[in-house]
Design a protein around this motif. Structure first.
Motif, PDB file in Angstrom:
ATOM      1  N   TRP A 109       0.830  -1.202   0.000  1.00 16.30           N
ATOM      2  CA  TRP A 109       0.000   0.000   0.000  1.00 16.30           C
ATOM      3  C   TRP A 109       0.867   1.255   0.000  1.00 16.30           C
ATOM      4  O   TRP A 109       0.650   2.187  -0.790  1.00 16.30           O
ATOM      5  N   GLY A 110       1.872   1.290   0.887  1.00 13.78           N
ATOM      6  CA  GLY A 110       2.785   2.432   0.929  1.00 13.78           C
ATOM      7  C   GLY A 110       3.560   2.582  -0.369  1.00 13.78           C
ATOM      8  O   GLY A 110       3.780   3.699  -0.855  1.00 13.78           O
ATOM      9  N   HIS A 111       3.976   1.454  -0.938  1.00 12.82           N
ATOM     10  CA  HIS A 111       4.714   1.463  -2.205  1.00 12.82           C
ATOM     11  C   HIS A 111       3.841   2.057  -3.310  1.00 12.82           C
ATOM     12  O   HIS A 111       4.304   2.868  -4.120  1.00 12.82           O
ATOM     13  N   PHE A 112       2.590   1.657  -3.319  1.00 11.44           N
ATOM     14  CA  PHE A 112       1.635   2.137  -4.317  1.00 11.44           C
ATOM     15  C   PHE A 112       1.397   3.634  -4.165  1.00 11.44           C
ATOM     16  O   PHE A 112       1.433   4.396  -5.145  1.00 11.44           O
ATOM     17  N   MET A 113       1.162   4.096  -2.939  1.00  8.04           N
ATOM     18  CA  MET A 113       0.887   5.516  -2.687  1.00  8.04           C
ATOM     19  C   MET A 113       2.096   6.386  -3.028  1.00  8.04           C
ATOM     20  O   MET A 113       1.973   7.428  -3.679  1.00  8.04           O
ATOM     21  N   ALA A 114       3.277   5.965  -2.547  1.00  8.69           N
ATOM     22  CA  ALA A 114       4.493   6.738  -2.821  1.00  8.69           C
ATOM     23  C   ALA A 114       4.811   6.739  -4.309  1.00  8.69           C
ATOM     24  O   ALA A 114       5.247   7.759  -4.861  1.00  8.69           O
ATOM     25  N   GLY A 115       4.590   5.596  -4.965  1.00  2.89           N
ATOM     26  CA  GLY A 115       4.863   5.501  -6.394  1.00  2.89           C
ATOM     27  C   GLY A 115       3.970   6.407  -7.216  1.00  2.89           C
ATOM     28  O   GLY A 115       4.422   7.027  -8.188  1.00  2.89           O
ATOM     29  N   ILE A 116       2.696   6.490  -6.849  1.00  3.59           N
ATOM     30  CA  ILE A 116       1.787   7.405  -7.548  1.00  3.59           C
ATOM     31  C   ILE A 116       2.272   8.844  -7.414  1.00  3.59           C
ATOM     32  O   ILE A 116       2.279   9.618  -8.380  1.00  3.59           O
ATOM     33  N   THR A 117       2.680   9.223  -6.209  1.00  2.35           N
ATOM     34  CA  THR A 117       3.187  10.582  -5.967  1.00  2.35           C
ATOM     35  C   THR A 117       4.408  10.860  -6.827  1.00  2.35           C
ATOM     36  O   THR A 117       4.500  11.910  -7.495  1.00  2.35           O
ATOM     37  N   TRP A 118       5.347   9.920  -6.821  1.00  2.15           N
ATOM     38  CA  TRP A 118       6.599  10.094  -7.553  1.00  2.15           C
ATOM     39  C   TRP A 118       6.376  10.157  -9.064  1.00  2.15           C
ATOM     40  O   TRP A 118       6.774  11.121  -9.728  1.00  2.15           O
ATOM     41  N   ILE A 119       5.738   9.139  -9.612  1.00  2.00           N
ATOM     42  CA  ILE A 119       5.577   9.067 -11.060  1.00  2.00           C
ATOM     43  C   ILE A 119       4.605  10.127 -11.557  1.00  2.00           C
ATOM     44  O   ILE A 119       4.770  10.678 -12.647  1.00  2.00           O
ATOM     45  N   GLY A 120       3.590  10.437 -10.750  1.00  2.00           N
ATOM     46  CA  GLY A 120       2.669  11.502 -11.134  1.00  2.00           C
ATOM     47  C   GLY A 120       3.389  12.826 -11.318  1.00  2.00           C
ATOM     48  O   GLY A 120       3.157  13.548 -12.298  1.00  2.00           O
ATOM     49  N   LEU A 121       4.283  13.149 -10.395  1.00  2.00           N
ATOM     50  CA  LEU A 121       5.041  14.397 -10.506  1.00  2.00           C
ATOM     51  C   LEU A 121       6.075  14.325 -11.625  1.00  2.00           C
ATOM     52  O   LEU A 121       6.364  15.334 -12.276  1.00  2.00           O
ATOM     53  N   LYS A 153       8.480  23.264  -4.219  1.00  2.00           N
ATOM     54  CA  LYS A 153       7.441  22.485  -3.531  1.00  2.00           C
ATOM     55  C   LYS A 153       7.187  21.162  -4.257  1.00  2.00           C
ATOM     56  O   LYS A 153       7.054  20.103  -3.634  1.00  2.00           O
ATOM     57  N   ALA A 154       7.107  21.234  -5.589  1.00  2.00           N
ATOM     58  CA  ALA A 154       6.880  20.018  -6.366  1.00  2.00           C
ATOM     59  C   ALA A 154       8.059  19.065  -6.243  1.00  2.00           C
ATOM     60  O   ALA A 154       7.879  17.838  -6.135  1.00  2.00           O
ATOM     61  N   LEU A 155       9.271  19.605  -6.241  1.00  2.00           N
ATOM     62  CA  LEU A 155      10.461  18.758  -6.113  1.00  2.00           C
ATOM     63  C   LEU A 155      10.551  18.106  -4.740  1.00  2.00           C
ATOM     64  O   LEU A 155      11.132  17.017  -4.605  1.00  2.00           O
ATOM     65  N   TRP A 156      10.029  18.739  -3.704  1.00  2.00           N
ATOM     66  CA  TRP A 156      10.041  18.124  -2.368  1.00  2.00           C
ATOM     67  C   TRP A 156       9.227  16.841  -2.387  1.00  2.00           C
ATOM     68  O   TRP A 156       9.673  15.782  -1.937  1.00  2.00           O
ATOM     69  N   TRP A 157       7.989  16.917  -2.897  1.00  2.00           N
ATOM     70  CA  TRP A 157       7.144  15.729  -2.979  1.00  2.00           C
ATOM     71  C   TRP A 157       7.726  14.704  -3.948  1.00  2.00           C
ATOM     72  O   TRP A 157       7.623  13.494  -3.732  1.00  2.00           O
ATOM     73  N   PHE A 158       8.342  15.199  -4.985  1.00  2.00           N
ATOM     74  CA  PHE A 158       8.936  14.336  -6.007  1.00  2.00           C
ATOM     75  C   PHE A 158      10.049  13.471  -5.432  1.00  2.00           C
ATOM     76  O   PHE A 158      10.041  12.247  -5.562  1.00  2.00           O
ATOM     77  N   ARG A 159      11.006  14.110  -4.767  1.00  2.00           N
ATOM     78  CA  ARG A 159      12.166  13.335  -4.299  1.00  2.00           C
ATOM     79  C   ARG A 159      11.816  12.449  -3.104  1.00  2.00           C
ATOM     80  O   ARG A 159      12.333  11.332  -2.982  1.00  2.00           O
ATOM     81  N   TRP A 160      10.899  12.924  -2.228  1.00  2.00           N
ATOM     82  CA  TRP A 160      10.545  12.076  -1.090  1.00  2.00           C
ATOM     83  C   TRP A 160       9.564  10.980  -1.497  1.00  2.00           C
ATOM     84  O   TRP A 160       9.536   9.900  -0.883  1.00  2.00           O
ATOM     85  N   GLY A 161       8.794  11.216  -2.556  1.00  2.00           N
ATOM     86  CA  GLY A 161       7.998  10.134  -3.123  1.00  2.00           C
ATOM     87  C   GLY A 161       8.907   9.041  -3.644  1.00  2.00           C
ATOM     88  O   GLY A 161       8.640   7.842  -3.449  1.00  2.00           O
TER      89      GLY A 161
END
Length: 232
Positions: free
Chosen positions: A16-28, A58-66
């Motif tokens: 679940w965490g992998h899925f959520m983080a992956g959506i954040t990362w790849i979406g950005l 701001k976008a890069l923060w979510w991007f790299r931590w995703g």
């Protein structure tokens, strides 16, 4: 039985965490490549500078931590399962690992230079002379990540239906293809290292410089890697 249930529960939480983080990362990643880059080509200097200073960080923060949490949860799944997964998962994981390294070692450090340059120029100073090169280096790594993301998502999504077999030859050929593309994408950031000076020059982005180009190349790479795993 309780131990097995607990292990499965931990794995499900990690997935679940992998899925959520992956959506954040790849979406950005897709936002940067398909939306922001195209907007910057048309935006006036003031709007572009304002976006670089206020929106991009701001976008890069979510991007790299995703990217970070996608990697950590993925490693957690490997640890819980103890290996023995189908070959496609390992190929997808290798693509994801290179994408993570590109984010933290190439894209983010070079984007920091671009942001600092825009901030300095907006404050009345002179833009940093290395900013243009940093933007190009980050851009190539970002395009490479977009290229890799398409087969990576295919292999991760298809893993539940893939045969649980492993061909050393197929895996090694797939690794060679992936490493060659990663070398090309990372070349501007590593070309100063002595060991890479003796290798052929990389850093080419002609085929996937455009949005359509990187999508077509990503689909083509997916087919190539699928055929390697399927036929070898």
């Amino acid at each position: 039985m309780e131990l097995i249930t607990t292990s499965l529960g931990v794995e499900m939480l990690l997935r679940w965490g992998h899925f959520m983080a992956g959506i954040t990362w790849i979406g950005l990643l897709y936002y940067f490549n398909f939306v922001q880059t195209e907007y910057f080509k048309e935006a006036d200097a003031t709007s572009k500078s304002d976006a670089i200073q206020k929106l991009v960080p701001k976008a890069l923060w979510w991007f790299r931590w995703g990217a970070m949490f996608t990697l950590l949860t993925g490693l957690g799944i490997f640890a819980v399962r103890g290996g023995g997964m189908s070959m496609d998962i390992y190929v997808g994981a290798l693509l994801g690992l290179f994408m993570f390294l590109n984010v933290w070692l190439i894209i983010w450090p070079n984007q920091k230079i671009v942001i600092a340059s825009a901030t300095q120029a907006a404050g009345g100073g002179v833009a940093l002379p290395e900013a243009a090169g940093a933007l190009a280096t980050a851009g190539l790594a970002s395009r490479t990540n977009t290229l890799f993301s398409i087969p990576m998502l295919f292999f991760m999504g298809a893993s539940a239906h893939y045969p649980h077999s492993f061909s050393i030859l197929a895996f090694l050929v797939a690794v060679v293809v992936i490493v060659a593309l990663e070398f090309n994408g990372a070349y501007p950031a590593i070309k100063h290292i002595d060991v890479f000076k003796k290798l052929p020059e990389g850093g080419k982005m002609k085929l996937y410089a455009s949005v359509n180009g990187v999508i077509y190349c990503g689909l083509g790479l997916t087919v190539i890697l699928f055929l390697i795993l399927d036929l070898l």
